[in-house]
Design a protein around this motif. Structure first.
Motif, PDB file in Angstrom:
ATOM      1  N   ALA A   1      31.700  52.705  26.744  1.00  0.00           N
ATOM      2  CA  ALA A   1      32.369  51.307  27.167  1.00  0.00           C
ATOM      3  C   ALA A   1      33.401  50.735  26.509  1.00  0.00           C
ATOM      4  CB  ALA A   1      31.114  50.364  27.544  1.00  0.00           C
ATOM      5  N   GLY A   2      34.207  49.821  27.076  1.00  0.00           N
ATOM      6  CA  GLY A   2      35.047  48.796  26.450  1.00  0.00           C
ATOM      7  C   GLY A   2      34.942  47.549  27.174  1.00  0.00           C
ATOM      8  N   VAL A   3      35.299  46.425  26.365  1.00  0.00           N
ATOM      9  CA  VAL A   3      35.296  45.152  26.771  1.00  0.00           C
ATOM     10  C   VAL A   3      36.386  44.217  26.672  1.00  0.00           C
ATOM     11  CG1 VAL A   3      34.040  42.786  26.737  1.00  0.00           C
ATOM     12  CG2 VAL A   3      32.632  45.005  26.394  1.00  0.00           C
ATOM     13  N   GLY A   4      36.838  43.716  27.373  1.00  0.00           N
ATOM     14  CA  GLY A   4      38.193  42.629  27.219  1.00  0.00           C
ATOM     15  C   GLY A   4      37.884  41.409  27.835  1.00  0.00           C
ATOM     16  N   PHE A   5      38.696  40.269  27.529  1.00  0.00           N
ATOM     17  CA  PHE A   5      38.461  39.023  28.260  1.00  0.00           C
ATOM     18  C   PHE A   5      39.960  38.374  27.852  1.00  0.00           C
ATOM     19  CE2 PHE A   5      37.217  38.196  23.685  1.00  0.00           C
ATOM     20  CZ  PHE A   5      37.914  37.037  23.366  1.00  0.00           C
ATOM     21  N   ALA A   6      40.033  37.294  28.776  1.00  0.00           N
ATOM     22  CA  ALA A   6      41.384  36.675  28.608  1.00  0.00           C
ATOM     23  C   ALA A   6      40.900  35.114  29.176  1.00  0.00           C
ATOM     24  CB  ALA A   6      42.464  37.303  29.598  1.00  0.00           C
ATOM     25  N   ARG A   7      41.993  34.176  28.963  1.00  0.00           N
ATOM     26  CA  ARG A   7      41.634  32.821  29.329  1.00  0.00           C
ATOM     27  C   ARG A   7      42.801  32.733  30.488  1.00  0.00           C
ATOM     28  NH1 ARG A   7      38.006  30.152  26.476  1.00  0.00           N
ATOM     29  NH2 ARG A   7      37.800  30.858  24.104  1.00  0.00           N
ATOM     30  N   THR A   8      42.192  31.747  31.657  1.00  0.00           N
ATOM     31  CA  THR A   8      43.233  31.342  32.464  1.00  0.00           C
ATOM     32  C   THR A   8      44.011  30.188  31.946  1.00  0.00           C
ATOM     33  OG1 THR A   8      41.743  30.071  33.487  1.00  0.00           O
ATOM     34  CG2 THR A   8      41.902  32.149  34.242  1.00  0.00           C
ATOM     35  N   PRO A   9      44.958  29.894  32.637  1.00  0.00           N
ATOM     36  CA  PRO A   9      45.696  28.557  32.010  1.00  0.00           C
ATOM     37  C   PRO A   9      44.943  27.354  31.748  1.00  0.00           C
ATOM     38  CG  PRO A   9      47.388  29.785  33.608  1.00  0.00           C
ATOM     39  CD  PRO A   9      45.741  30.301  33.617  1.00  0.00           C
ATOM     40  N   ASP A  10      43.859  27.259  32.898  1.00  0.00           N
ATOM     41  CA  ASP A  10      43.003  25.955  32.623  1.00  0.00           C
ATOM     42  C   ASP A  10      41.842  26.438  31.668  1.00  0.00           C
ATOM     43  OD1 ASP A  10      41.110  27.569  33.775  1.00  0.00           O
ATOM     44  OD2 ASP A  10      40.841  26.420  35.745  1.00  0.00           O
ATOM     45  N   GLY A  11      41.776  27.533  30.884  1.00  0.00           N
ATOM     46  CA  GLY A  11      40.768  27.512  29.803  1.00  0.00           C
ATOM     47  C   GLY A  11      39.566  28.428  30.405  1.00  0.00           C
ATOM     48  N   THR A  12      39.628  28.882  31.537  1.00  0.00           N
ATOM     49  CA  THR A  12      38.339  29.580  32.012  1.00  0.00           C
ATOM     50  C   THR A  12      38.332  31.007  31.693  1.00  0.00           C
ATOM     51  OG1 THR A  12      38.424  28.363  34.183  1.00  0.00           O
ATOM     52  CG2 THR A  12      37.324  30.415  34.100  1.00  0.00           C
ATOM     53  N   VAL A  13      37.385  31.652  30.999  1.00  0.00           N
ATOM     54  CA  VAL A  13      37.259  32.936  30.495  1.00  0.00           C
ATOM     55  C   VAL A  13      36.871  33.870  31.517  1.00  0.00           C
ATOM     56  CG1 VAL A  13      36.595  34.387  28.631  1.00  0.00           C
ATOM     57  CG2 VAL A  13      36.694  31.646  28.106  1.00  0.00           C
ATOM     58  N   ILE A  14      37.776  35.005  31.631  1.00  0.00           N
ATOM     59  CA  ILE A  14      37.504  36.070  32.445  1.00  0.00           C
ATOM     60  C   ILE A  14      36.990  37.220  31.636  1.00  0.00           C
ATOM     61  CG2 ILE A  14      38.460  37.893  34.032  1.00  0.00           C
ATOM     62  CD1 ILE A  14      40.045  35.622  35.245  1.00  0.00           C
ATOM     63  N   TRP A  15      35.934  37.885  31.889  1.00  0.00           N
ATOM     64  CA  TRP A  15      35.271  38.969  31.194  1.00  0.00           C
ATOM     65  C   TRP A  15      35.554  40.343  31.991  1.00  0.00           C
ATOM     66  CZ3 TRP A  15      33.505  37.912  26.220  1.00  0.00           C
ATOM     67  CH2 TRP A  15      33.253  36.577  25.906  1.00  0.00           C
ATOM     68  N   VAL A  16      35.781  41.438  31.315  1.00  0.00           N
ATOM     69  CA  VAL A  16      35.624  42.774  32.114  1.00  0.00           C
ATOM     70  C   VAL A  16      35.175  43.705  30.949  1.00  0.00           C
ATOM     71  CG1 VAL A  16      37.037  44.575  32.922  1.00  0.00           C
ATOM     72  CG2 VAL A  16      37.866  42.365  33.275  1.00  0.00           C
ATOM     73  N   GLU A  17      33.816  44.214  31.558  1.00  0.00           N
ATOM     74  CA  GLU A  17      33.422  45.426  30.685  1.00  0.00           C
ATOM     75  C   GLU A  17      33.573  46.752  31.768  1.00  0.00           C
ATOM     76  OE1 GLU A  17      29.582  46.358  27.948  1.00  0.00           O
ATOM     77  OE2 GLU A  17      29.136  45.101  29.687  1.00  0.00           O
ATOM     78  N   ASP A  18      34.372  47.651  31.068  1.00  0.00           N
ATOM     79  CA  ASP A  18      34.458  48.854  31.721  1.00  0.00           C
ATOM     80  C   ASP A  18      33.625  50.049  31.367  1.00  0.00           C
ATOM     81  OD1 ASP A  18      36.511  48.102  33.419  1.00  0.00           O
ATOM     82  OD2 ASP A  18      38.042  48.466  32.180  1.00  0.00           O
ATOM     83  N   PHE A  19      32.909  50.613  32.141  1.00  0.00           N
ATOM     84  CA  PHE A  19      32.022  51.795  31.750  1.00  0.00           C
ATOM     85  C   PHE A  19      32.412  53.098  31.919  1.00  0.00           C
ATOM     86  CE2 PHE A  19      29.472  48.105  33.259  1.00  0.00           C
ATOM     87  CZ  PHE A  19      28.782  47.743  32.104  1.00  0.00           C
ATOM     88  N   GLY A  20      32.270  54.119  31.367  1.00  0.00           N
ATOM     89  CA  GLY A  20      32.614  55.314  31.698  1.00  0.00           C
ATOM     90  C   GLY A  20      32.017  56.719  31.193  1.00  0.00           C
ATOM     91  N   ASN A  21      32.264  57.802  31.623  1.00  0.00           N
ATOM     92  CA  ASN A  21      31.683  58.943  30.931  1.00  0.00           C
ATOM     93  C   ASN A  21      32.926  60.125  31.253  1.00  0.00           C
ATOM     94  OD1 ASN A  21      30.102  61.040  29.932  1.00  0.00           O
ATOM     95  ND2 ASN A  21      28.321  60.835  31.412  1.00  0.00           N
ATOM     96  N   ARG A  22      32.851  60.851  30.430  1.00  0.00           N
ATOM     97  CA  ARG A  22      33.957  62.100  30.620  1.00  0.00           C
ATOM     98  C   ARG A  22      33.734  63.253  29.867  1.00  0.00           C
ATOM     99  NH1 ARG A  22      38.031  60.825  25.861  1.00  0.00           N
ATOM    100  NH2 ARG A  22      36.695  59.290  24.516  1.00  0.00           N
TER     101      ARG A  22
END
Length: 178
Positions: free
Chosen positions: A146-167
């Motif tokens: 897995a890998g995780v990332g996040f970012a803030r919108t212009p109003d400060g709201t946080v968006i989180w993404v966790e991507d899962f995988g197998n290869r």
């Protein structure tokens, strides 16, 4: 006179910030790259705690999935949308492939959890635990990385993404069932 102008400026800046007219970055400094990675890895640790409590092996950190997750979080934050599908129609599988992550079976073992509005990894995890679909995704035994990332919108709201995988070459081989 200078003191009165400074006090007036500070009062005006506080008023604008309180009304949402000023950028939240004025009140909250941006995170450095090390802090961002540390926070992202903490969310993966919380994911692995949930997996351990369900008798599942931990997911390994994957830099490619993490870059993809961070890039996608930033895209959603910058362009003001929230969806598993980008504005160009790209799915989590499409984005993983484009980032260089090549899973088994044309993406059959790539997944994604999104969250918006939580300020901490613990808050995100509580939200995902309360959602049957997100929690099931966390506990899917076919994932190895897995890998995780996040970012803030212009109003400060946080968006989180966790991507899962197998290869091929990861600890879980869906073809063998182990």
């Amino acid at each position: 006179m200078v003191m009165r102008l400074t006090a007036s400026f500070v009062a005006l800046a506080l008023l604008l910030l309180a009304q949402g007219w000023a950028s939240p970055s004025f009140a909250e400094p941006a995170l450095g790259p090390d802090e961002s990675v540390s926070i992202s890895q903490h969310l993966l640790e919380l994911t692995n705690q949930e997996r351990a409590s369900a008798g599942l092996p931990p997911l390994q950190w994957n830099d490619t999935l993490a870059r993809d997750a961070a890039s996608y979080a930033l895209d959603m934050a910058t362009r003001n949308y929230f969806s598993h599908q980008s504005l160009e129609g790209l799915t989590p599988v499409d984005r993983a492939w484009a980032a260089g992550y090549q899973p088994f079976d044309w993406g059959m073992f790539v997944g994604e959890n999104l969250a918006k509005g939580y300020s901490t990894p613990e808050g995100v995890m509580q939200g995902w635990k309360a959602s049957e679909a997100h929690y099931r995704n966390l506990l899917f035994s076919g994932y190895a990385e897995a890998g995780v990332g996040f970012a803030r919108t212009p109003d400060g709201t946080v968006i989180w993404v966790e991507d899962f995988g197998n290869r091929p070459g990861t600890s879980v081989d869906p073809a063998s069932g182990s």
